[in-house]
Design a protein around this motif. Structure first.
Motif, PDB file in Angstrom:
ATOM      1  N   HIS A   1       1.417  -1.222   0.320  1.00 23.37           N
ATOM      2  CA  HIS A   1       0.048  -0.215   0.173  1.00 23.37           C
ATOM      3  C   HIS A   1       0.859   0.948  -0.272  1.00 23.37           C
ATOM      4  CE1 HIS A   1      -3.304  -2.865   1.555  1.00 23.37           C
ATOM      5  NE2 HIS A   1      -4.029  -1.780   0.433  1.00 23.37           N
TER       6      HIS A   1
ATOM      7  N   VAL B   1      -4.825   6.324   4.750  1.00 24.43           N
ATOM      8  CA  VAL B   1      -3.447   5.211   3.655  1.00 24.43           C
ATOM      9  C   VAL B   1      -2.501   5.431   4.744  1.00 24.43           C
ATOM     10  CG1 VAL B   1      -2.270   4.439   1.785  1.00 24.43           C
ATOM     11  CG2 VAL B   1      -4.414   5.362   1.847  1.00 24.43           C
TER      12      VAL B   1
ATOM     13  N   TYR C   1      -7.015   1.053   0.628  1.00 28.11           N
ATOM     14  CA  TYR C   1      -6.310   0.601   1.069  1.00 28.11           C
ATOM     15  C   TYR C   1      -7.274  -0.758   1.773  1.00 28.11           C
ATOM     16  CZ  TYR C   1      -2.535  -0.566   4.573  1.00 28.11           C
ATOM     17  OH  TYR C   1      -1.569  -0.811   4.810  1.00 28.11           O
TER      18      TYR C   1
END
Length: 492
Positions: A137, A181, A161
């Motif tokens: 991510h 995030v 996410y």
């Protein structure tokens, strides 16, 4: 030979456990991940099987127009910060898809651990899955979102996410904010670090404790949490013996250099991978490290002591030059037709980056004595004819070599003039250390550096393209297939 055997093993596991195939099947037909062994095998695919380096290197100020005739469409588009229209190997969409496939593998592993009752015996797998999920991510948000800035992060578009396995073929996702995030990444790092171990058959292909700490330091450098960077990097010491040895590397026979650079046995390498990539052939592109511009980065005048670098180009291709960092293994699927897939050894995390992150934290904490010692040690290992008696790093020569230029480095936090000079010194060191590897782009984004790309014809400029500060093109455009599936595009 050992690297080739490892590669073949990884390819076999990936072919058996492909996340792409996994997510395209009806849930009831999926292979049951119900043993520790199967979870560990699944986690082999929690690392992206594609590579970002070619596109990020081309977007950076390490790329110039060599006027070489050969050039891929995506190479030209990256050089001009345009959305790539290609879907093939080493493209933006390729890395996006691979990263989310890796995230899906991590999430499925976490679900399987939970369904088995979350026994402590599976804590190592849990730790790896969490750190891998955070890493993937982080790379996505670093490429497809605006740079991290706490004053705008709550409204800046991040990336989805994903924390649960997909249970439908075309799941709809909404983009989290950059703040969300980063908060999720930090949660996964904090939790994953509780469980991560070094207990792997081939540790360098997984997140070990040191690799996880190196990733954490990269994350906290971007976030500007200098205490965390120092906390995670304290085990390095003042003069780590695990930095890359360029004297030994340069002495390696030419045919072995690329294998030597990325091999698992190399002490400097913390996390290595063999993604499906032809990044090692990047020198054949028109926009690369042009021979007539290489001295701007690697010439002796860029060395603080005016000496030659031990990091130097050693191979040539038409008008381009390179450092042989990429070993390619070509897996034939049809020998007669010469058809197959290329897999290239890449270094995802290293002690060299880890150490530079620590030095940067010293600077931002105004611990200049420690920063001087770190830079002097690093440069001593990178400079031909280093003389310990005379070659010193001081605030004076850092300020003279890297003078402050108004509005040049503009991170989200303030820099004193002295800090600005040191930060420039560190980013220039990082630029040379990771030439061809694409990391320069991430410094360009977080420091909001201006980049000028000139396209030529017979040596004469015909187009000048400038990436200005806060240019919207700094965030890659969402791949077409993802936006077609409902993911909001970046503004242009």
């Amino acid at each position: 030979m050992k690297n080739i055997k490892i590669t073949l093993l990884l390819l076999l596991v990936i072919s058996l456990s492909s996340c792409d195939e996994f997510l395209s099947e009806i849930p009831d037909n999926r292979t049951q991940i119900d043993t520790p062994e199967k979870i560990s095998e699944l986690l082999v695919t929690a690392y992206p099987n594609k590579n970002y380096a070619l596109m990020t290197e081309t977007m950076s100020d390490n790329a110039f127009d060599s006027e070489t005739q050969l050039s891929d469409v995506d190479n030209r588009q990256s050089f001009n910060w345009e959305m790539q229209t290609q879907l093939g190997i080493d493209t933006e969409s390729d890395f996006w898809n691979a990263s989310y496939e890796a995230i899906a593998a991590a999430n499925q592993a976490l679900k399987a651990i939970e369904e088995l009752g979350s026994p402590s015996s599976l804590n190592p797998q849990k730790g790896e899955a969490l750190i891998a999920r955070a890493y993937n991510h982080f790379m996505l948000v670093s490429l497809w979102s605006n740079r991290y800035n706490p004053s705008t992060a709550s409204t800046d578009l991040g990336i989805p996410y994903v924390t649960k396995p997909e249970d439908e073929l075309l799941a709809k996702y909404k983009r989290n904010s950059v703040k969300e995030v980063f908060d999720f990444i930090e949660q996964d790092i904090t939790e994953g670090m509780k469980y991560i171990t070094n207990n792997y058959k081939e540790p360098k292909y997984h997140f070990t404790i040191d690799a996880a700490k190196a990733f954490a330091s990269r994350f906290y450098v971007v976030k500007g949490d200098w205490d965390k960077v120092l906390e995670y990097s304290k085990g390095l010491g003042a003069k780590p013996t695990t930095l890359r040895d360029y004297v030994a590397f340069n002495a390696t026979p030419s045919a072995q250099k690329s294998l030597e650079y990325s091999k698992a046995e190399q002490p400097a390498n913390l996390l290595v991978a063999y993604p499906n990539s032809i990044v090692g052939r990047g020198y054949s592109n028109r926009f690369y490290l042009a021979e007539n511009r290489a001295d701007e980065i690697l010439g002796s005048e860029t060395n603080i002591w005016g000496k030659n670098w031990l990091i130097f180009t050693s191979s040539f291709y038409e008008n381009n030059v390179l450092i042989p960092k990429y070993y390619e293994y070509f897996k034939y699927t049809n020998v007669t037709a010469g058809i197959g897939e290329a897999y290239t050894g890449v270094v995802l995390l290293s002690n060299d980056e880890f150490f530079l992150n620590r030095i940067e934290a010293y600077v931002m904490k105004n611990q200049f004595a420690e920063a001087n010692a770190g830079l002097e040690y690093l440069f001593s290992l990178r400079t031909q004819g280093y003389n310990a008696a005379t070659d010193k790093i001081t605030e004076t020569n850092i300020a003279a070599m890297y003078p402050v230029v108004a509005n040049e480095f503009t991170p989200f936090y303030d820099l004193t003039p002295l800090q600005a000079s040191y930060i420039k010194a560190i980013t220039e060191a990082r630029r040379r250390e990771f030439i061809h590897e694409g990391l320069r782009w991430f410094d360009i984004k977080r420091f909001n550096l201006v980049v000028e790309h000139i396209t030529k014809d017979n040596g004469q400029p015909i187009r000048t393209n400038i990436l200005t500060k806060d240019d919207k093109r700094r965030a890659l455009q969402i791949p077409q297939r993802a936006s077609d599936n409902g993911i909001e595009k970046n503004p242009r």
